[in-house]
Design a protein around this motif. Sequence first.
Motif, mmCIF file in Angstrom:
data_model
loop_
_atom_site.group_PDB
_atom_site.id
_atom_site.type_symbol
_atom_site.label_atom_id
_atom_site.label_comp_id
_atom_site.label_asym_id
_atom_site.label_seq_id
_atom_site.Cartn_x
_atom_site.Cartn_y
_atom_site.Cartn_z
ATOM 1 N N PRO A 253 -6.115 7.676 4.314
ATOM 2 C CA PRO A 253 -6.790 7.535 3.019
ATOM 3 C C PRO A 253 -6.969 8.872 2.307
ATOM 4 O O PRO A 253 -7.490 9.823 2.890
ATOM 5 C CB PRO A 253 -8.152 6.936 3.386
ATOM 6 N N SER A 254 -6.491 8.929 1.073
ATOM 7 C CA SER A 254 -6.683 10.133 0.266
ATOM 8 C C SER A 254 -6.573 9.750 -1.199
ATOM 9 O O SER A 254 -6.056 8.687 -1.550
ATOM 10 C CB SER A 254 -5.649 11.215 0.610
ATOM 11 N N ILE A 255 -7.068 10.619 -2.053
ATOM 12 C CA ILE A 255 -7.070 10.352 -3.489
ATOM 13 C C ILE A 255 -5.649 10.092 -3.977
ATOM 14 O O ILE A 255 -4.713 10.796 -3.604
ATOM 15 C CB ILE A 255 -7.699 11.536 -4.242
ATOM 16 N N CYS B 90 -5.115 -1.115 -7.433
ATOM 17 C CA CYS B 90 -6.260 -0.276 -7.127
ATOM 18 C C CYS B 90 -5.751 1.103 -6.731
ATOM 19 O O CYS B 90 -4.709 1.226 -6.078
ATOM 20 C CB CYS B 90 -7.064 -0.838 -5.966
ATOM 21 N N MET B 91 -6.508 2.125 -7.121
ATOM 22 C CA MET B 91 -6.172 3.490 -6.749
ATOM 23 C C MET B 91 -7.373 4.126 -6.069
ATOM 24 O O MET B 91 -8.504 3.987 -6.539
ATOM 25 C CB MET B 91 -5.796 4.314 -7.984
ATOM 26 N N GLN C 285 0.866 -1.173 0.000
ATOM 27 C CA GLN C 285 0.000 0.000 0.000
ATOM 28 C C GLN C 285 0.901 1.221 0.000
ATOM 29 O O GLN C 285 1.864 1.289 0.760
ATOM 30 C CB GLN C 285 -0.918 0.000 1.221
ATOM 31 N N VAL C 286 0.607 2.149 -0.870
ATOM 32 C CA VAL C 286 1.396 3.374 -0.987
ATOM 33 C C VAL C 286 0.491 4.536 -0.611
ATOM 34 O O VAL C 286 -0.536 4.765 -1.255
ATOM 35 C CB VAL C 286 1.936 3.548 -2.427
ATOM 36 N N TYR D 55 -2.917 0.534 -3.964
ATOM 37 C CA TYR D 55 -2.817 -0.801 -3.379
ATOM 38 C C TYR D 55 -2.513 -1.742 -4.536
ATOM 39 O O TYR D 55 -3.246 -1.777 -5.525
ATOM 40 C CB TYR D 55 -4.126 -1.198 -2.690
ATOM 41 N N VAL D 56 -1.399 -2.467 -4.431
ATOM 42 C CA VAL D 56 -0.960 -3.381 -5.478
ATOM 43 C C VAL D 56 -0.788 -4.752 -4.838
ATOM 44 O O VAL D 56 -0.251 -4.858 -3.734
ATOM 45 C CB VAL D 56 0.375 -2.899 -6.099
ATOM 46 N N PHE D 57 -1.264 -5.808 -5.534
ATOM 47 C CA PHE D 57 -1.134 -7.141 -4.957
ATOM 48 C C PHE D 57 -0.916 -8.174 -6.049
ATOM 49 O O PHE D 57 -1.252 -7.964 -7.215
ATOM 50 C CB PHE D 57 -2.381 -7.517 -4.136
ATOM 51 N N SER D 58 -0.345 -9.297 -5.648
ATOM 52 C CA SER D 58 -0.283 -10.472 -6.506
ATOM 53 C C SER D 58 -0.149 -11.692 -5.626
ATOM 54 O O SER D 58 0.212 -11.597 -4.442
ATOM 55 C CB SER D 58 0.876 -10.394 -7.508
#
Length: 134
Positions: free
Chosen positions: A25-27, A53-54, A17-18, A31-34
Motif C-alpha cells: 500500500p502506497s499513495i 479508488c486511489m 488493483q494496480v 483499485y478499479v471495479f465494475s
Amino acid sequence: SGADTFTVVVVPNEEQQVDLGEEGPSIGDLYVFSGPLFDEAEDTQIGRADGQCMTTSSPGPSAEARWACNVTSTFVEEREGAEIDAQGVGRIEAEDVVFAVTGGTGDFRDTRGQATFEYVEREDRIVITYEVDT
C-alpha cells in the motif's frame, strides 16, 4: 420528488488493483471495479456499477490507508440508463463508508444525498444504501 432510500448490491466481477510506487500500500495505488447491480434481495439485476479508488494516504497498517473513490450506479429497466454518482474518502478496511451523492442523470438528475457502502455484510459484495432527495 422527495426523499428516497433504497439498497442495491454490487457483485464486483471485474476488478483490478494496480500497485504503483512502493510495493504494498502506497499513495497512488489504484483499485478499479465494475459488475452487475442487483436489488437488495439479489433477485433482479437492475443495472451496473463502475468505480475507481486511489490510495491518498498510507501512513502505516492497511487499516489506516485511505482511498478517494468515485462510484457510478447505472440503472436499467424502469429507470432506463439513469445514473447516480457518489464520491468520498474512506479507510480501506472500514466496515462501511458514507459517500456524498453528487448528482446523476435521468431520474436522478437533481439528486443529492448520501450513499453508505458496506463491504463486510456479504462476501464478495458491496452493499450500497442510497438516501437521496430527488
